[in-house]
Design a protein around this motif. Structure first.
Motif, PDB file in Angstrom:
ATOM      1  N   ILE A  30       0.838  -1.203   0.000  1.00 10.00           N
ATOM      2  CA  ILE A  30       0.000   0.000   0.000  1.00 10.00           C
ATOM      3  C   ILE A  30       0.872   1.252   0.000  1.00 10.00           C
ATOM      4  O   ILE A  30       0.598   2.221  -0.717  1.00 10.00           O
ATOM      5  N   ALA A  31       1.930   1.240   0.806  1.00  6.66           N
ATOM      6  CA  ALA A  31       2.841   2.386   0.856  1.00  6.66           C
ATOM      7  C   ALA A  31       3.490   2.624  -0.509  1.00  6.66           C
ATOM      8  O   ALA A  31       3.610   3.769  -0.969  1.00  6.66           O
ATOM      9  N   LEU A  32       3.885   1.543  -1.172  1.00  4.81           N
ATOM     10  CA  LEU A  32       4.516   1.680  -2.480  1.00  4.81           C
ATOM     11  C   LEU A  32       3.526   2.210  -3.514  1.00  4.81           C
ATOM     12  O   LEU A  32       3.873   3.073  -4.336  1.00  4.81           O
ATOM     13  N   ALA A  33       2.286   1.728  -3.480  1.00  4.57           N
ATOM     14  CA  ALA A  33       1.266   2.209  -4.421  1.00  4.57           C
ATOM     15  C   ALA A  33       1.003   3.699  -4.214  1.00  4.57           C
ATOM     16  O   ALA A  33       0.779   4.445  -5.173  1.00  4.57           O
ATOM     17  N   THR A  34       1.044   4.136  -2.969  1.00  2.00           N
ATOM     18  CA  THR A  34       0.851   5.561  -2.673  1.00  2.00           C
ATOM     19  C   THR A  34       1.981   6.383  -3.265  1.00  2.00           C
ATOM     20  O   THR A  34       1.752   7.461  -3.832  1.00  2.00           O
ATOM     21  N   LEU A  35       3.203   5.884  -3.144  1.00  2.00           N
ATOM     22  CA  LEU A  35       4.350   6.587  -3.717  1.00  2.00           C
ATOM     23  C   LEU A  35       4.261   6.655  -5.240  1.00  2.00           C
ATOM     24  O   LEU A  35       4.610   7.664  -5.854  1.00  2.00           O
ATOM     25  N   VAL A  36       3.786   5.586  -5.855  1.00  2.63           N
ATOM     26  CA  VAL A  36       3.654   5.560  -7.312  1.00  2.63           C
ATOM     27  C   VAL A  36       2.705   6.656  -7.785  1.00  2.63           C
ATOM     28  O   VAL A  36       2.929   7.282  -8.837  1.00  2.63           O
ATOM     29  N   CYS A  37       1.648   6.927  -7.017  1.00  2.77           N
ATOM     30  CA  CYS A  37       0.648   7.918  -7.412  1.00  2.77           C
ATOM     31  C   CYS A  37       1.037   9.349  -7.061  1.00  2.77           C
ATOM     32  O   CYS A  37       0.348  10.296  -7.479  1.00  2.77           O
ATOM     33  N   LEU A  38       2.121   9.546  -6.316  1.00  2.96           N
ATOM     34  CA  LEU A  38       2.468  10.899  -5.876  1.00  2.96           C
ATOM     35  C   LEU A  38       2.756  11.856  -7.035  1.00  2.96           C
ATOM     36  O   LEU A  38       2.321  13.021  -6.991  1.00  2.96           O
ATOM     37  N   PRO A  39       3.475  11.449  -8.104  1.00  2.00           N
ATOM     38  CA  PRO A  39       3.654  12.383  -9.229  1.00  2.00           C
ATOM     39  C   PRO A  39       2.336  12.848  -9.832  1.00  2.00           C
ATOM     40  O   PRO A  39       2.227  13.995 -10.293  1.00  2.00           O
ATOM     41  N   ALA A  40       1.324  11.985  -9.818  1.00  2.00           N
ATOM     42  CA  ALA A  40       0.008  12.385 -10.329  1.00  2.00           C
ATOM     43  C   ALA A  40      -0.610  13.465  -9.443  1.00  2.00           C
ATOM     44  O   ALA A  40      -1.298  14.364  -9.931  1.00  2.00           O
ATOM     45  N   THR A  41      -0.355  13.398  -8.129  1.00  2.00           N
ATOM     46  CA  THR A  41      -0.830  14.443  -7.228  1.00  2.00           C
ATOM     47  C   THR A  41      -0.168  15.777  -7.550  1.00  2.00           C
ATOM     48  O   THR A  41      -0.820  16.836  -7.529  1.00  2.00           O
ATOM     49  N   ILE A  42       1.122  15.744  -7.854  1.00  2.00           N
ATOM     50  CA  ILE A  42       1.838  16.969  -8.235  1.00  2.00           C
ATOM     51  C   ILE A  42       1.234  17.560  -9.505  1.00  2.00           C
ATOM     52  O   ILE A  42       1.017  18.782  -9.605  1.00  2.00           O
ATOM     53  N   VAL A  43       0.947  16.710 -10.479  1.00  2.00           N
ATOM     54  CA  VAL A  43       0.339  17.173 -11.730  1.00  2.00           C
ATOM     55  C   VAL A  43      -1.051  17.749 -11.461  1.00  2.00           C
ATOM     56  O   VAL A  43      -1.458  18.740 -12.085  1.00  2.00           O
ATOM     57  N   HIS A  44      -1.774  17.149 -10.544  1.00  2.00           N
ATOM     58  CA  HIS A  44      -3.081  17.688 -10.142  1.00  2.00           C
ATOM     59  C   HIS A  44      -2.932  19.118  -9.630  1.00  2.00           C
ATOM     60  O   HIS A  44      -3.677  20.028 -10.030  1.00  2.00           O
ATOM     61  N   VAL A  45      -1.963  19.335  -8.745  1.00  2.00           N
ATOM     62  CA  VAL A  45      -1.737  20.663  -8.178  1.00  2.00           C
ATOM     63  C   VAL A  45      -1.346  21.660  -9.265  1.00  2.00           C
ATOM     64  O   VAL A  45      -1.861  22.789  -9.311  1.00  2.00           O
ATOM     65  N   LEU A  46      -0.444  21.251 -10.144  1.00  2.00           N
ATOM     66  CA  LEU A  46      -0.012  22.141 -11.222  1.00  2.00           C
ATOM     67  C   LEU A  46      -1.169  22.490 -12.149  1.00  2.00           C
ATOM     68  O   LEU A  46      -1.315  23.650 -12.577  1.00  2.00           O
ATOM     69  N   GLY A  47      -1.990  21.488 -12.465  1.00  2.00           N
ATOM     70  CA  GLY A  47      -3.129  21.743 -13.334  1.00  2.00           C
ATOM     71  C   GLY A  47      -4.091  22.745 -12.732  1.00  2.00           C
ATOM     72  O   GLY A  47      -4.555  23.670 -13.414  1.00  2.00           O
ATOM     73  N   PHE A  48      -4.376  22.596 -11.441  1.00  2.00           N
ATOM     74  CA  PHE A  48      -5.293  23.532 -10.789  1.00  2.00           C
ATOM     75  C   PHE A  48      -4.661  24.921 -10.717  1.00  2.00           C
ATOM     76  O   PHE A  48      -5.323  25.932 -10.993  1.00  2.00           O
ATOM     77  N   ALA A  49      -3.382  24.988 -10.337  1.00  2.00           N
ATOM     78  CA  ALA A  49      -2.728  26.286 -10.161  1.00  2.00           C
ATOM     79  C   ALA A  49      -2.686  27.076 -11.458  1.00  2.00           C
ATOM     80  O   ALA A  49      -2.965  28.288 -11.480  1.00  2.00           O
ATOM     81  N   TRP A  50      -2.340  26.430 -12.558  1.00  2.00           N
ATOM     82  CA  TRP A  50      -2.241  27.153 -13.839  1.00  2.00           C
ATOM     83  C   TRP A  50      -3.618  27.505 -14.386  1.00  2.00           C
ATOM     84  O   TRP A  50      -3.811  28.601 -14.934  1.00  2.00           O
ATOM     85  N   CYS A  51      -4.590  26.603 -14.250  1.00  2.00           N
ATOM     86  CA  CYS A  51      -5.952  26.923 -14.701  1.00  2.00           C
ATOM     87  C   CYS A  51      -6.552  28.056 -13.885  1.00  2.00           C
ATOM     88  O   CYS A  51      -7.338  28.862 -14.399  1.00  2.00           O
ATOM     89  N   ALA A  52      -6.162  28.138 -12.601  1.00  2.00           N
ATOM     90  CA  ALA A  52      -6.700  29.182 -11.733  1.00  2.00           C
ATOM     91  C   ALA A  52      -6.275  30.577 -12.170  1.00  2.00           C
ATOM     92  O   ALA A  52      -6.919  31.564 -11.814  1.00  2.00           O
ATOM     93  N   THR A  53      -5.196  30.675 -12.941  1.00  2.79           N
ATOM     94  CA  THR A  53      -4.750  31.990 -13.412  1.00  2.79           C
ATOM     95  C   THR A  53      -5.640  32.535 -14.532  1.00  2.79           C
ATOM     96  O   THR A  53      -5.592  33.737 -14.826  1.00  2.79           O
ATOM     97  N   ARG A  54      -6.470  31.663 -15.145  1.00  2.78           N
ATOM     98  CA  ARG A  54      -7.300  32.107 -16.278  1.00  2.78           C
ATOM     99  C   ARG A  54      -8.772  31.737 -16.160  1.00  2.78           C
ATOM    100  O   ARG A  54      -9.624  32.383 -16.769  1.00  2.78           O
ATOM    101  N   PHE A  55      -9.056  30.656 -15.432  1.00  2.00           N
ATOM    102  CA  PHE A  55     -10.417  30.132 -15.428  1.00  2.00           C
ATOM    103  C   PHE A  55     -10.995  30.111 -14.015  1.00  2.00           C
ATOM    104  O   PHE A  55     -10.287  30.321 -13.033  1.00  2.00           O
TER     105      PHE A  55
END
Length: 272
Positions: free
Chosen positions: A62-87
Motif C-alpha cells: 500500500i505504501a509503495l502504491a501511494t508513492l507511485v501515485c504521488l507524481p500524479a498528485t503533483i500534476v493535479h496541483v499544477l493543473g489547478f494552479a495554472w488553470c486558476a490563473t485564467r479560469f
C-alpha cells in the motif's frame, strides 16, 4: 475494526485535516495552510490502523502504491494552479482531476521498480515547486469566515464519502486511483480561488507541494523500514522522516526569503 468504524475514522480525519489547514491559513496565511494540508495528516493515521490489521508485506504494498501515485498528485496541483490563473474554479477542478486520473493510471500500468518509484516520488515535489506559477503573495492571515470553514469541512467529508462509496464498486485499479485523489488538494483551492483570487490559490498550492515533501518522506521511510525492523519502529521512523523533511524545508524557505532582503539592504548601502 469494522467497515463502519473505518469509514467514520477516515471521514473524521478528513474533516480534522481541512479544519486544521483552514485555521492555519486564517492565522498564518494560505501558504502555511496548504503546507499542513500536504503533510500525511489523513493517510498517516490511516496507515497506522492498516499496520495493526494487515501484514507488513501488505502494508508495504500500500505504501509503495501511494508513492507511485504521488507524481500524479503533483500534476493535479499544477493543473489547478495554472488553470486558476485564467479560469474559474470549476474548470480548474475538472482539469486537475482529469490530469491526476490519466497520469495515475499510466503510472500504475508502468509498474516501476520500487527504488525507481521512491526516487520519482522524492523528486516530484521539487519539480512541482519549480513548475508552479509565480504569483507573489506575502504571508499574512487570511480572512476566512466561520461559515466558510464549516462548508469546507462538510464538503471535504462529503467528497471523501463519495470517493469511498465509488471505490467500493469500481474495478480494483480504478478504486486505488479514486482513493488516492487528494481531497484537501481539491476542496481548499475551490474555496480559495473565488474568494481570495489566483495569487492566494497559487500560495496555497505552493504550500501544499511543500507539504508533499514530508508526505513523500513518510512513505519512503515506511516502505524502506517495513520488514527490516519492528512495525511500530517503522511507523515511528516514518513520522520522524516526515517531521524532519518539513522542518528542513521550512528552514531552507526562511533562508531563501532572508537572502533577497539582505541583498536589498546591501544595495541601498552601496547606493548611499
Amino acid at each position: 475494526m469494522d467497515a463502519r468504524a473505518s469509514v467514520l475514522l477516515k471521514l473524521t480525519l478528513v474533516g480534522a485535516s481541512v479544519l486544521l489547514s483552514t485555521l492555519a491559513a486564517r492565522r498564518f496565511g494560505h501558504g502555511v495552510g496548504g503546507a499542513i494540508a500536504g503533510l500525511p495528516m489523513i493517510v498517516g493515521p490511516i496507515m497506522g490502523f492498516v499496520l495493526l490489521q494487515e501484514t507488513p508485506a501488505q502494508a508495504n504494498a500500500i505504501a509503495l502504491a501511494t508513492l507511485v501515485c504521488l507524481p500524479a498528485t503533483i500534476v493535479h496541483v499544477l493543473g489547478f494552479a495554472w488553470c486558476a490563473t485564467r479560469f474559474r474554479w470549476g474548470v480548474a477542478l475538472l482539469a486537475a482531476n482529469v490530469a491526476f486520473l490519466s497520469l495515475g493510471a499510466a503510472l500504475l500500468a508502468l509498474r516501476l521498480p520500487p527504488p525507481w518509484a521512491c526516487a520519482v516520488a522524492l523528486l516530484s515535489p521539487a519539480l512541482g515547486t519549480l513548475a508552479l506559477p509565480r504569483r507573489c503573495e506575502a504571508p499574512a492571515a487570511a480572512d476566512i469566515p466561520r461559515a466558510e470553514l464549516a462548508c469546507r469541512v462538510v464538503a471535504a467529508m462529503a467528497m471523501a464519502w463519495c470517493i469511498m462509496r465509488s471505490a467500493g464498486v469500481a474495478p480494483a485499479g480504478l478504486s486505488g486511483l479514486l482513493l488516492a485523489i487528494p481531497i484537501t488538494g481539491n476542496i481548499l483551492p475551490c474555496f480559495t480561488l473565488p474568494r481570495h483570487g489566483a495569487a492566494a490559490t497559487a500560495a496555497l498550492l505552493a504550500g501544499f507541494v511543500r507539504g508533499l515533501f514530508g508526505f513523500a518522506a513518510f512513505f519512503v521511510a515506511l516502505h524502506a523500514a517495513l520488514g527490516r525492523m519492528p512495525t511500530a519502529s517503522a511507523y515511528g521512523l516514518a513520522w520522524l522522516a516526515a517531521l524532519l523533511a518539513a522542518l528542513a524545508l521550512r528552514g531552507l524557505t526562511q533562508r531563501a526569503r532572508r537572502a533577497p532582503s539582505a541583498g536589498q539592504v546591501s544595495a541601498r548601502s552601496t547606493a548611499a
